[in-house]
Design a protein around this motif. Sequence first.
Motif, PDB file in Angstrom:
ATOM      1  N   GLN A 217      -6.940  -2.590  -4.707  1.00  0.00           N
ATOM      2  CA  GLN A 217      -8.310  -2.160  -4.494  1.00  0.00           C
ATOM      3  C   GLN A 217      -8.555  -1.919  -3.002  1.00  0.00           C
ATOM      4  N   PRO A 218      -9.420  -0.978  -2.645  1.00  0.00           N
ATOM      5  CA  PRO A 218      -9.746  -0.753  -1.234  1.00  0.00           C
ATOM      6  C   PRO A 218     -10.660  -1.852  -0.697  1.00  0.00           C
ATOM      7  N   ASP A 219     -10.721  -1.942   0.609  1.00  0.00           N
ATOM      8  CA  ASP A 219     -11.549  -2.947   1.278  1.00  0.00           C
ATOM      9  C   ASP A 219     -12.962  -2.391   1.461  1.00  0.00           C
ATOM     10  N   LEU A 220     -13.680  -2.231   0.344  1.00  0.00           N
ATOM     11  CA  LEU A 220     -14.996  -1.592   0.394  1.00  0.00           C
ATOM     12  C   LEU A 220     -16.004  -2.424   1.180  1.00  0.00           C
ATOM     13  N   LEU A 221     -15.863  -3.739   1.177  1.00  0.00           N
ATOM     14  CA  LEU A 221     -16.795  -4.598   1.910  1.00  0.00           C
ATOM     15  C   LEU A 221     -16.398  -4.786   3.373  1.00  0.00           C
TER      16      LEU A 221
ATOM     17  N   GLU B 127      -4.153 -13.312  19.833  1.00  0.00           N
ATOM     18  CA  GLU B 127      -3.932 -11.894  20.126  1.00  0.00           C
ATOM     19  C   GLU B 127      -3.002 -11.273  19.086  1.00  0.00           C
ATOM     20  N   ALA B 128      -1.939 -11.990  18.727  1.00  0.00           N
ATOM     21  CA  ALA B 128      -1.021 -11.501  17.697  1.00  0.00           C
ATOM     22  C   ALA B 128      -1.734 -11.389  16.355  1.00  0.00           C
ATOM     23  N   ALA B 129      -2.593 -12.356  16.029  1.00  0.00           N
ATOM     24  CA  ALA B 129      -3.335 -12.308  14.770  1.00  0.00           C
ATOM     25  C   ALA B 129      -4.234 -11.078  14.719  1.00  0.00           C
ATOM     26  N   CYS B 130      -4.910 -10.786  15.820  1.00  0.00           N
ATOM     27  CA  CYS B 130      -5.783  -9.614  15.853  1.00  0.00           C
ATOM     28  C   CYS B 130      -4.981  -8.329  15.707  1.00  0.00           C
ATOM     29  N   GLU B 131      -3.811  -8.296  16.322  1.00  0.00           N
ATOM     30  CA  GLU B 131      -2.937  -7.128  16.169  1.00  0.00           C
ATOM     31  C   GLU B 131      -2.525  -6.961  14.710  1.00  0.00           C
ATOM     32  N   MET B 132      -2.250  -8.065  14.048  1.00  0.00           N
ATOM     33  CA  MET B 132      -1.873  -8.007  12.629  1.00  0.00           C
ATOM     34  C   MET B 132      -3.031  -7.524  11.759  1.00  0.00           C
ATOM     35  N   ILE B 133      -4.241  -8.001  12.029  1.00  0.00           N
ATOM     36  CA  ILE B 133      -5.399  -7.571  11.247  1.00  0.00           C
ATOM     37  C   ILE B 133      -5.625  -6.069  11.411  1.00  0.00           C
ATOM     38  N   ASP B 134      -5.558  -5.590  12.646  1.00  0.00           N
ATOM     39  CA  ASP B 134      -5.766  -4.161  12.896  1.00  0.00           C
ATOM     40  C   ASP B 134      -4.710  -3.326  12.193  1.00  0.00           C
ATOM     41  N   LEU B 135      -3.458  -3.776  12.239  1.00  0.00           N
ATOM     42  CA  LEU B 135      -2.388  -3.034  11.592  1.00  0.00           C
ATOM     43  C   LEU B 135      -2.475  -3.137  10.075  1.00  0.00           C
ATOM     44  N   ALA B 136      -2.940  -4.292   9.571  1.00  0.00           N
ATOM     45  CA  ALA B 136      -3.095  -4.449   8.124  1.00  0.00           C
ATOM     46  C   ALA B 136      -4.080  -3.433   7.565  1.00  0.00           C
ATOM     47  N   ALA B 137      -5.122  -3.121   8.315  1.00  0.00           N
ATOM     48  CA  ALA B 137      -6.082  -2.118   7.843  1.00  0.00           C
ATOM     49  C   ALA B 137      -5.405  -0.764   7.652  1.00  0.00           C
ATOM     50  N   LEU B 138      -4.539  -0.391   8.585  1.00  0.00           N
ATOM     51  CA  LEU B 138      -3.821   0.880   8.470  1.00  0.00           C
ATOM     52  C   LEU B 138      -2.817   0.840   7.321  1.00  0.00           C
ATOM     53  N   CYS B 139      -2.094  -0.278   7.194  1.00  0.00           N
ATOM     54  CA  CYS B 139      -1.121  -0.407   6.102  1.00  0.00           C
ATOM     55  C   CYS B 139      -1.813  -0.358   4.743  1.00  0.00           C
ATOM     56  N   TRP B 140      -2.932  -1.032   4.635  1.00  0.00           N
ATOM     57  CA  TRP B 140      -3.664  -1.093   3.375  1.00  0.00           C
ATOM     58  C   TRP B 140      -4.019   0.321   2.919  1.00  0.00           C
ATOM     59  N   ALA B 141      -4.571   1.114   3.828  1.00  0.00           N
ATOM     60  CA  ALA B 141      -4.958   2.483   3.472  1.00  0.00           C
ATOM     61  C   ALA B 141      -3.744   3.312   3.087  1.00  0.00           C
ATOM     62  N   GLN B 142      -2.656   3.175   3.829  1.00  0.00           N
ATOM     63  CA  GLN B 142      -1.474   3.976   3.518  1.00  0.00           C
ATOM     64  C   GLN B 142      -0.826   3.536   2.220  1.00  0.00           C
ATOM     65  N   GLU B 143      -0.741   2.225   2.011  1.00  0.00           N
ATOM     66  CA  GLU B 143      -0.094   1.753   0.789  1.00  0.00           C
ATOM     67  C   GLU B 143      -0.901   2.108  -0.456  1.00  0.00           C
ATOM     68  N   LEU B 144      -2.222   2.139  -0.348  1.00  0.00           N
ATOM     69  CA  LEU B 144      -3.032   2.576  -1.483  1.00  0.00           C
ATOM     70  C   LEU B 144      -2.745   4.025  -1.832  1.00  0.00           C
ATOM     71  N   GLU B 145      -2.492   4.828  -0.807  1.00  0.00           N
ATOM     72  CA  GLU B 145      -2.287   6.259  -1.033  1.00  0.00           C
ATOM     73  C   GLU B 145      -0.855   6.591  -1.400  1.00  0.00           C
ATOM     74  N   GLN B 146       0.108   5.893  -0.775  1.00  0.00           N
ATOM     75  CA  GLN B 146       1.502   6.316  -0.904  1.00  0.00           C
ATOM     76  C   GLN B 146       2.432   5.261  -1.472  1.00  0.00           C
ATOM     77  N   GLY B 147       1.972   4.036  -1.614  1.00  0.00           N
ATOM     78  CA  GLY B 147       2.864   2.945  -1.980  1.00  0.00           C
ATOM     79  C   GLY B 147       3.491   3.098  -3.350  1.00  0.00           C
ATOM     80  N   SER B 148       4.706   2.534  -3.492  1.00  0.00           N
ATOM     81  CA  SER B 148       5.417   2.566  -4.760  1.00  0.00           C
ATOM     82  C   SER B 148       4.670   1.770  -5.819  1.00  0.00           C
ATOM     83  N   ARG B 149       4.690   2.287  -7.039  1.00  0.00           N
ATOM     84  CA  ARG B 149       4.089   1.555  -8.165  1.00  0.00           C
ATOM     85  C   ARG B 149       5.159   0.885  -9.018  1.00  0.00           C
ATOM     86  N   ARG B 150       6.410   0.878  -8.575  1.00  0.00           N
ATOM     87  CA  ARG B 150       7.479   0.345  -9.411  1.00  0.00           C
ATOM     88  C   ARG B 150       7.324  -1.157  -9.619  1.00  0.00           C
ATOM     89  N   GLU B 151       7.070  -1.882  -8.541  1.00  0.00           N
ATOM     90  CA  GLU B 151       6.881  -3.315  -8.638  1.00  0.00           C
ATOM     91  C   GLU B 151       5.398  -3.641  -8.581  1.00  0.00           C
TER      92      GLU B 151
END
Length: 379
Positions: A310-314, A333-357
């Motif tokens: 599901q997308p992060d609608l909230l 600082e590392a945690a904030c970097e991870m949160i920022d990158l997780a937002a990008l990964c989340w959007a990409q994985e919703l669009e392009q991620g494998s559905r096999r597993e």
Amino acid sequence: MTDPVVAGTALIDRCHRDLVAPLLPAGQPLWDVHAHLGEDEDGSVLDVELLTGEARRFGVERTFVFPFRHADVAAYREQNDAVIAAAASSDGMLIPFCRVEPGPGDVAELARALDAGARGIKLHPLTGRFEVGHPLVASALELAEARSLPVLLHAGRGIATFAARLEPMLERHPAAQVILAHAGIGDQEASIETAARHPNLVFDVAVWNLLDIVALVARVAPEQILYGTDAPYYGHACSQAKVLLALRAAGVEQRHVRAMLWDNAARIAGGRSPDSPSPPVGARVAGFDYRRLRAHEYLLACAPLVWTRQPDLLQALRLARHAVGNPGNRELEAACEMIDLAALCWAQELEQGSRREILSLSWTTFRLLEFADALILCS
């Protein structure tokens, strides 16, 4: 532009190397008490090469392994034999467990697999299939006691409360070593009380909510806590981050850290309870400040959304990042970097991620979130 999923994996590896690996006692090997092997009906896959490769990369020298779920005893017979064969050719890295579900010949298959070389039993109660009170569980404990080997029992989500049904079995079979998977969260409060009366009941830490691990450290003897990943669903980098950062925050002595990472599993593999359990080593009352606890809650709210695609609608990730505010230290600082990158990964994985597993779509996003959570709560 760099692929955010590739960047996320690299960030996890870097943060483990720089922030987590230095927390390991010098020369300390690890023993993972919880890993699947083969292929599951949900599409999840973990083969020997990948499992042992990741283990070597993260200092894991022994792993309890067992089959994924299968339809019947005949299928389990084939998979139990496959796990036993894989372990036999692993130079001692893999310790094979056998597995069944209730059905004709279930206990006989456990006995056969143990005769063939299995060195433990895995059972996975789940509401709608069977619960901890099922006679199969009692039979498994009887076998474990007779043969001085452990039983790994699913004790996470999806089951009824179980401690009241398990305790009479522990009383009848005091030499049976029982590992509650997933920090026993399916009935953690009662299980912690039960473990205080029964040193042959222990917990692994394969769980997503770091507070469940903190609760164990605060209320369970260190001899009754074991490192485990639930591979492939969790990985070593993030699992070690959660455990080692939590132990550091609690001020746990190195001897107890070593016990949780190796000694306890080695003892249990030999069918032995601790001679004299120590008092719990964590703080009885958690001392997290509001800022970090708020960030933790927002990150935790993201986990089921990620798992269910599901997308992060909230915009819970933004709320977590805002709660952290000005990082102020290297780990935040590392945690904030991870949160920022997780937002990008989340959007990409919703669009392009494998559905096999079932979880392949969200692997990187989730692991960034759980690592960030550990850094936020325990830095």
